[in-house]
Design a protein around this motif. Structure first.
Motif, PDB file in Angstrom:
ATOM      1  N   GLU A 347       0.827  -1.217   0.000  1.00  0.00           N
ATOM      2  CA  GLU A 347       0.000   0.000   0.000  1.00  0.00           C
ATOM      3  C   GLU A 347       0.859   1.264   0.000  1.00  0.00           C
ATOM      4  OE1 GLU A 347       0.331  -1.233   4.365  1.00  0.00           O
ATOM      5  OE2 GLU A 347       0.049  -2.212   2.432  1.00  0.00           O
ATOM      6  N   ALA A 444      -5.512   0.891  -2.846  1.00  0.00           N
ATOM      7  CA  ALA A 444      -4.201   0.501  -2.311  1.00  0.00           C
ATOM      8  C   ALA A 444      -4.354  -0.111  -0.927  1.00  0.00           C
ATOM      9  CB  ALA A 444      -3.284   1.721  -2.246  1.00  0.00           C
ATOM     10  N   PHE A 445      -5.196   0.483  -0.107  1.00  0.00           N
ATOM     11  CA  PHE A 445      -5.402  -0.043   1.242  1.00  0.00           C
ATOM     12  C   PHE A 445      -6.288  -1.289   1.224  1.00  0.00           C
ATOM     13  CE2 PHE A 445      -3.938   4.242   2.060  1.00  0.00           C
ATOM     14  CZ  PHE A 445      -3.054   4.030   3.100  1.00  0.00           C
ATOM     15  N   LYS A 448      -4.027  -4.047   0.632  1.00  0.00           N
ATOM     16  CA  LYS A 448      -3.338  -4.418   1.870  1.00  0.00           C
ATOM     17  C   LYS A 448      -4.161  -5.445   2.649  1.00  0.00           C
ATOM     18  CE  LYS A 448      -2.311  -2.334   6.388  1.00  0.00           C
ATOM     19  NZ  LYS A 448      -2.296  -1.059   7.132  1.00  0.00           N
TER      20      LYS A 448
END
Length: 465
Positions: A347, A444-445, A448
């Protein structure tokens, strides 16, 4: 490309000076070319102190300008094309049928959808804005929608081309840089593109609702009569802009497509609209205007010509020259290395990719925002086991898409000279250009958490075994 010649402190000094020069020109309403020239001279001075010769630096500039020769020719051709769109009856015909069939619709929402679809097939934001965009902006004056709001929607739709169209030069540059196929890239791209388009369309739908009453109360019939009285209106005339889309779709290059459409437009102007050859040449050079008994039509059908492109071409030449120095001297590389050296998670890698690509687009251009992070981060993606398609998606969603929001960027300058509307006016309404980076960082998170979930599943399977 040189990696270690320029001291890191010089890099930050040059970047700071460049931003101050450009922003000063904007604040003082000075010719932006002066800001680029000051930055070029200052960069050459410090690069010379770092060991580069004057000949090396001028060759860098020369190569950069030569590589962009097609862009300069395209800008000049589009400067000629816009008045031909007027004189040949393309824009009047679009206005006529737009008024006839779009009355009572949510025009802002429809404009976003239309430009989004057209941009994918045209493969170029420039081509979409200078053809469909011009006609839609003319309609905005009749429908009572502020032109800067409508342009924001047009820009949002048009720049989908640069980040996802299979015939887009920029998107193909992205694919080539990170070494992936279109199918793999677009599969990943759609994960962020679809929610981005949905959010943007929803915003335009709700903004557009307030203008539906104005549309119903407009003096549309009189306007349509004025168009019919002064132009030959026929659906066949719309084959002119459609021909560009068809030629691009068939693989004919943009320059050739625009040139052929320009010649066809001149013929249509003479044969169907009975325009004199001298009047057409004057319109191509100095711009188009018409004098009828209907004042509103006179104010709508106005455009600049090739001469009006000169100042913008100078600014673009300045931007390209500075970008060439940044890229070929390796001036940006120390900054990239410092930012990426301590990345530990996927991330963080995606977040910093977006920041680097966006920053390079802001201080230089879209191609630099693709090439440099693409080349220097690809090994980091491999190291952290993140797919290259996510690298491509991140650069497209953050660097490529924000270009029209930067007043000194080539894209913004093109939009300004084509429409006469400043970046500061339309940028707040270019919703997709803001939403795209936000959606990417959210993903992006999510990446993760997905990674953590997959790790736990593997651990559970190993425990069971």
């Amino acid at each position: 490309m040189n990696e270690n010649k320029i001291p890191e402190k010089y890099t930050y000094i040059i970047l700071t000076f460049t931003l101050i020069s450009i922003i000063s020109c904007i604040i003082l309403n000075a010719f932006l070319f002066y800001g680029f020239m000051a930055s070029i001279i200052f960069s050459i001075y410090l690069c010379r102190k770092s060991g580069f010769s004057i000949i090396e630096l001028f060759n860098m500039i020369k190569r950069g300008l030569y590589e962009c020769k097609s862009l300069f020719i395209l800008m000049a051709l589009i400067g000629a094309m816009i008045p031909i769109w007027m004189s040949s009856g393309v824009v009047p015909t679009m206005l006529y049928y737009g008024l006839k069939y779009m009355k009572g619709t949510n025009f802002l929402f429809s404009a976003f959808i239309l430009t989004s679809v057209v941009s994918i097939f045209m493969g170029t934001a420039f081509g979409t804005i200078s053809s469909v965009g011009i006609a839609l902006l003319a309609l905005s004056k009749i429908f009572g929608i502020p032109n800067y709001i409508l342009l924001g929607a047009i820009v949002s739709g048009a720049f989908i081309a640069d980040k996802s169209s299979p015939i887009s030069n920029l998107f193909n540059l992205t694919l080539e840089t990170v070494k992936i196929a279109y199918k793999e890239a677009i599969t990943s791209m759609l994960k962020t593109l679809l929610p981005t388009c949905f959010i943007s369309a929803s915003v335009y739908y709700f903004i557009g609702k307030k203008y539906s009453v104005v549309i119903e109360n407009s003096n549309i019939n009189n306007f349509m009569y004025a168009i019919n009285s002064n132009f030959t209106v026929s659906p066949l005339i719309l084959l002119l802009p459609l021909s560009i889309i068809i030629m691009l779709f068939l693989g004919i290059k943009m320059l050739k497509s625009v040139f052929l459409a320009l010649i066809a437009g001149i013929v249509v102007s003479i044969v169907f609209q009975r325009e004199g050859f001298n009047h057409i040449i004057n319109a191509i050079l100095n711009g188009y205007n018409i004098n009828t008994n209907f004042v509103q039509l006179n104010t709508v059908l106005v455009s600049g010509g090739m001469i009006s492109m000169i100042s913008v071409l100078l600014i673009i030449a300045g931007a390209v020259s500075l970008s060439s120095i940044f890229q070929e001297t390796g001036l940006i590389i120390p900054v990239i290395k410092r930012i990426t050296s301590k990345i530990k998670s996927s991330e963080e890698l995606i977040l910093k990719t977006g920041l680097i690509s966006g920053a390079l687009t802001i201080i230089s251009d879209q191609s630099v925002g693709i090439i440099l992070p693409g080349k220097f981060l690809i090994n980091k993606y491999k190291e952290l086991k993140v797919k290259n398609c996510i690298l491509a998606r991140t650069m497209a969603d953050t660097g490529t898409i924000i270009a029209p929001l930067i007043p000194w960027n080539v894209n913004s300058l093109f939009i300004f000279i084509t429409t006469g509307i400043s970046t500061i006016s339309y940028a707040p309404y270019a919703v997709l250009c803001y939403v795209s980076p936000i959606i990417t960082f959210i993903f992006a998170f999510l990446h993760k958490f997905q990674g953590r979930k997959q790790t736990k599943e593997i651990q559970v399977k190993n425990t069971i075994k």
